[in-house]
Design a protein around this motif. Structure first.
Motif, mmCIF file in Angstrom:
data_model
loop_
_atom_site.group_PDB
_atom_site.id
_atom_site.type_symbol
_atom_site.label_atom_id
_atom_site.label_comp_id
_atom_site.label_asym_id
_atom_site.label_seq_id
_atom_site.Cartn_x
_atom_site.Cartn_y
_atom_site.Cartn_z
ATOM 1 N N GLY A 147 -5.218 4.352 -1.308
ATOM 2 C CA GLY A 147 -6.235 5.184 -1.772
ATOM 3 C C GLY A 147 -5.617 6.583 -1.466
ATOM 4 O O GLY A 147 -6.278 7.261 -0.528
ATOM 5 N N PRO A 148 -4.643 7.138 -2.247
ATOM 6 C CA PRO A 148 -4.155 8.575 -1.930
ATOM 7 C C PRO A 148 -5.349 9.543 -1.817
ATOM 8 O O PRO A 148 -6.061 9.356 -3.039
ATOM 9 N N ASN A 174 6.906 1.306 -10.461
ATOM 10 C CA ASN A 174 5.574 0.537 -10.810
ATOM 11 C C ASN A 174 4.993 -0.063 -9.444
ATOM 12 O O ASN A 174 3.518 0.162 -9.251
ATOM 13 N N GLU A 207 -0.529 17.558 -4.702
ATOM 14 C CA GLU A 207 0.036 16.309 -4.523
ATOM 15 C C GLU A 207 -0.072 16.113 -3.026
ATOM 16 O O GLU A 207 0.121 16.501 -2.105
ATOM 17 N N GLN A 232 3.784 2.701 -7.246
ATOM 18 C CA GLN A 232 2.483 3.258 -7.421
ATOM 19 C C GLN A 232 1.380 2.328 -7.244
ATOM 20 O O GLN A 232 0.283 2.750 -6.946
ATOM 21 N N LEU A 233 1.521 1.080 -7.390
ATOM 22 C CA LEU A 233 0.533 0.226 -7.202
ATOM 23 C C LEU A 233 0.334 0.235 -5.596
ATOM 24 O O LEU A 233 -0.918 0.332 -5.041
ATOM 25 N N ILE A 260 0.662 3.018 -3.589
ATOM 26 C CA ILE A 260 0.156 4.013 -3.251
ATOM 27 C C ILE A 260 -1.267 3.845 -3.599
ATOM 28 O O ILE A 260 -2.319 4.456 -2.946
ATOM 29 N N GLY A 261 -1.603 3.339 -4.803
ATOM 30 C CA GLY A 261 -2.747 3.343 -5.367
ATOM 31 C C GLY A 261 -3.789 2.794 -4.619
ATOM 32 O O GLY A 261 -5.131 3.077 -4.265
ATOM 33 N N VAL A 262 -3.425 1.348 -4.083
ATOM 34 C CA VAL A 262 -4.415 0.672 -3.160
ATOM 35 C C VAL A 262 -4.774 1.137 -1.712
ATOM 36 O O VAL A 262 -5.632 0.830 -1.086
#
Length: 269
Positions: A82-83, A72, A3, A75-76, A78-80
């Protein structure tokens, strides 16, 4: 698959040393710190807008309680960003500082670094820029007017100070530019410890590394190609210093951040 660590957000007034800090952090093989993303503030504002405009509709009509909405949106973001597995993502954008407190609620595991610099030196540096509005082509007020430059610094630095108090020292660390260049070993050791990482042995060789600079970061390119220097501390001209101390709000904030009327140079490492 391991993780990824929780992200760290850097923020502060432009010309306070954020790009320098990016270069120093990037010497660590376990850190990814890219150019300014300016992603966190609009996502945080959208999250707040959802909560304000829709209220209980999330739960009554869409079967989404407030915690689900937070998750939600988290997560958006963190997603953008670029984890990357096992790599510490550090998001460096000056305006992050405006939403530090909201980010702390959106991402309860995230940490924050408030980068500050003597507001008089920041204003002097801003007034040397030629930053213009992308649509009108007009120079921004804070790069052409001394009072606007000082006020701009005070607004952002003040937001950071308030966020520090709300978030607390376990999650929000203040890093002063002056400490970074005058007491680099002590300051960086504390910063890496805050991030739960070891300080790289070659951290002070940052200037020998290639770093892709984007937008206003390019204004720092010449300085980043050289070792740390103290010669930009206390560089504001006397009239600008006098102007800063004639405004009680700015003078008070300078004092609160530890900047005396005539800053003394400190040479210890």
């Amino acid at each position: 698959m391991s993780e990824a660590p929780a992200p760290v957000f850097l923020g502060g007034c432009p010309r306070s040393g954020l790009t320098l800090l990016r270069a120093l952090l990037s010497t660590h093989p376990g850190i990814y710190c890219g150019s300014d993303t300016v992603l966190a503030p609009p996502i945080v504002m959208q999250w707040k807008s959802f909560s304000t405009s829709l209220g209980q509709l999330h739960s009554t009509d869409f079967a989404l309680d407030s915690e689900a909405v937070r998750q939600n949106m988290a997560q958006l973001l963190i997603g953008v960003l670029g984890p990357v597995d096992s790599v510490q993502i550090v998001d460096k954008s000056p305006l992050n500082v405006v939403v530090f407190a909201d980010l702390a609620r959106l991402l309860p595991e995230a940490k924050f670094v408030h980068v500050v610099r003597d507001g008089r030196d920041v204003a002097a540096s801003l007034l040397e820029r030629d930053w213009r509005h992308p649509q009108t082509g007009q120079a921004f007020d804070h790069v052409r007017d001394p009072l606007a430059a000082l006020t701009y610094w005070a607004r952002l630095a003040g937001a950071g100070v308030r966020a520090e108090a709300e978030i607390g020292p376990q999650r929000c660390l203040r890093v002063r530019y002056e400490d970074l260049v005058q007491r680099p070993k002590r300051t960086l050791k504390a910063l890496f410890a805050f991030m739960e990482l070891e300080m790289p042995r070659d951290v002070f060789e940052f200037h020998r590394r290639s770093l892709d600079l984007v937008g206003t970061e390019r204004d720092s390119e010449a300085l980043l190609s050289k070792p740390l220097t103290r010669n930009r501390v206390g560089r504001a001209p006397a009239p600008l210093k006098a102007r800063a101390h004639s405004i009680s709000q700015i003078s008070s904030l300078l004092a609160q951040l530890g900047y005396p009327p005539s800053p003394r140079r400190i040479t210890q490492m």
